[in-house]
Design a protein around this motif. Sequence first.
Motif, PDB file in Angstrom:
ATOM      1  N   ASP A 140       0.831  -1.207   0.000  1.00 24.31           N
ATOM      2  CA  ASP A 140       0.000   0.000   0.000  1.00 24.31           C
ATOM      3  C   ASP A 140       0.864   1.255   0.000  1.00 24.31           C
ATOM      4  O   ASP A 140       0.587   2.216  -0.733  1.00 24.31           O
ATOM      5  CB  ASP A 140      -0.916   0.010   1.229  1.00 24.31           C
ATOM      6  N   GLU A 141       1.921   1.249   0.802  1.00 24.08           N
ATOM      7  CA  GLU A 141       2.810   2.415   0.877  1.00 24.08           C
ATOM      8  C   GLU A 141       3.481   2.697  -0.462  1.00 24.08           C
ATOM      9  O   GLU A 141       3.732   3.851  -0.810  1.00 24.08           O
ATOM     10  CB  GLU A 141       3.870   2.191   1.950  1.00 24.08           C
ATOM     11  N   ALA A 142       3.777   1.625  -1.212  1.00 24.22           N
ATOM     12  CA  ALA A 142       4.459   1.787  -2.500  1.00 24.22           C
ATOM     13  C   ALA A 142       3.488   1.954  -3.666  1.00 24.22           C
ATOM     14  O   ALA A 142       3.908   2.035  -4.820  1.00 24.22           O
ATOM     15  CB  ALA A 142       5.365   0.583  -2.754  1.00 24.22           C
ATOM     16  N   GLY A 143       2.187   1.990  -3.350  1.00 21.05           N
ATOM     17  CA  GLY A 143       1.202   2.157  -4.416  1.00 21.05           C
ATOM     18  C   GLY A 143       0.997   0.910  -5.256  1.00 21.05           C
ATOM     19  O   GLY A 143       0.687   0.995  -6.456  1.00 21.05           O
ATOM     20  N   VAL A 144       1.152  -0.260  -4.640  1.00 24.22           N
ATOM     21  CA  VAL A 144       1.038  -1.532  -5.355  1.00 24.22           C
ATOM     22  C   VAL A 144      -0.215  -2.264  -4.899  1.00 24.22           C
ATOM     23  O   VAL A 144      -0.469  -2.382  -3.687  1.00 24.22           O
ATOM     24  CB  VAL A 144       2.278  -2.417  -5.095  1.00 24.22           C
ATOM     25  N   ALA A 145      -0.998  -2.745  -5.853  1.00 22.79           N
ATOM     26  CA  ALA A 145      -2.167  -3.565  -5.543  1.00 22.79           C
ATOM     27  C   ALA A 145      -1.693  -5.004  -5.377  1.00 22.79           C
ATOM     28  O   ALA A 145      -1.381  -5.679  -6.359  1.00 22.79           O
ATOM     29  CB  ALA A 145      -3.197  -3.465  -6.661  1.00 22.79           C
ATOM     30  N   SER A 146      -1.601  -5.450  -4.136  1.00 28.23           N
ATOM     31  CA  SER A 146      -1.063  -6.793  -3.883  1.00 28.23           C
ATOM     32  C   SER A 146      -2.078  -7.850  -4.290  1.00 28.23           C
ATOM     33  O   SER A 146      -3.281  -7.596  -4.355  1.00 28.23           O
ATOM     34  CB  SER A 146      -0.699  -6.950  -2.401  1.00 28.23           C
ATOM     35  N   ARG A 147      -1.571  -9.040  -4.601  1.00 32.04           N
ATOM     36  CA  ARG A 147      -2.441 -10.158  -4.961  1.00 32.04           C
ATOM     37  C   ARG A 147      -1.792 -11.441  -4.484  1.00 32.04           C
ATOM     38  O   ARG A 147      -0.590 -11.511  -4.253  1.00 32.04           O
ATOM     39  CB  ARG A 147      -2.696 -10.204  -6.463  1.00 32.04           C
ATOM     40  N   ASP A 148      -2.603 -12.462  -4.341  1.00 34.12           N
ATOM     41  CA  ASP A 148      -2.102 -13.759  -3.893  1.00 34.12           C
ATOM     42  C   ASP A 148      -1.589 -14.564  -5.084  1.00 34.12           C
ATOM     43  O   ASP A 148      -1.876 -14.253  -6.239  1.00 34.12           O
ATOM     44  CB  ASP A 148      -3.222 -14.539  -3.190  1.00 34.12           C
ATOM     45  N   GLY A 149      -0.851 -15.629  -4.758  1.00 29.04           N
ATOM     46  CA  GLY A 149      -0.343 -16.517  -5.803  1.00 29.04           C
ATOM     47  C   GLY A 149       0.972 -16.040  -6.381  1.00 29.04           C
ATOM     48  O   GLY A 149       1.488 -14.968  -6.028  1.00 29.04           O
TER      49      GLY A 149
END
Length: 198
Positions: A140-149
Amino acid sequence: MDVEFVFDVPCVWSYFAYARFQRAAARIRAEGGQVAVRFRPFQLDPRATADGEPKIDVLRRAFGVEADDAVAGMESKAASEGLTFRHRHAVWSDTLPAHRLIAVAAGQGRGEAMVERLFRAHHTDELNIADPVTLRRLADEAGVASRDGGDEDVRAELARVRAEGVRGVPVFRLAGRTLHGALSEETLYQAMSATVAA
């Protein structure tokens, strides 16, 4: 210009190398050059666990009584380069989740920011970079939408890096050249300048 950077997040020399590379790349970009970075994973300790253990304990096993002096020396060297190292309470843990997040970030054009944040999380903030909650916050801090897998993709890339003969990091590759170690900002700048000029 395409640059490959092979590294692991807990590696102090990888952090030094990346900080110097960032400064050199900023100079190239300010001169109108374009630099694209491909991040490639390496694991210093593939057997490290997600829960991890104190990094100082790992260093003491590796270096014995000299470990504390080595840590103090690294902290001083980092300060001289504008970085903050705090390794007394750092967590030595599995880096596969961090490399997976870097791959996700790179796919969103945020790879460089994510790598810098993960280096800082481990070396400065003493966070466990295998912890899912921590990684989501850092994303979130880096502006990245995290995802699993994506674990298998990272494992396959780790295997490719090993098959290429990489046994230690950091490693830079650009324009057919392979550069090993925490090279100076000026060395990296000159290597990239020569590539731009070629």
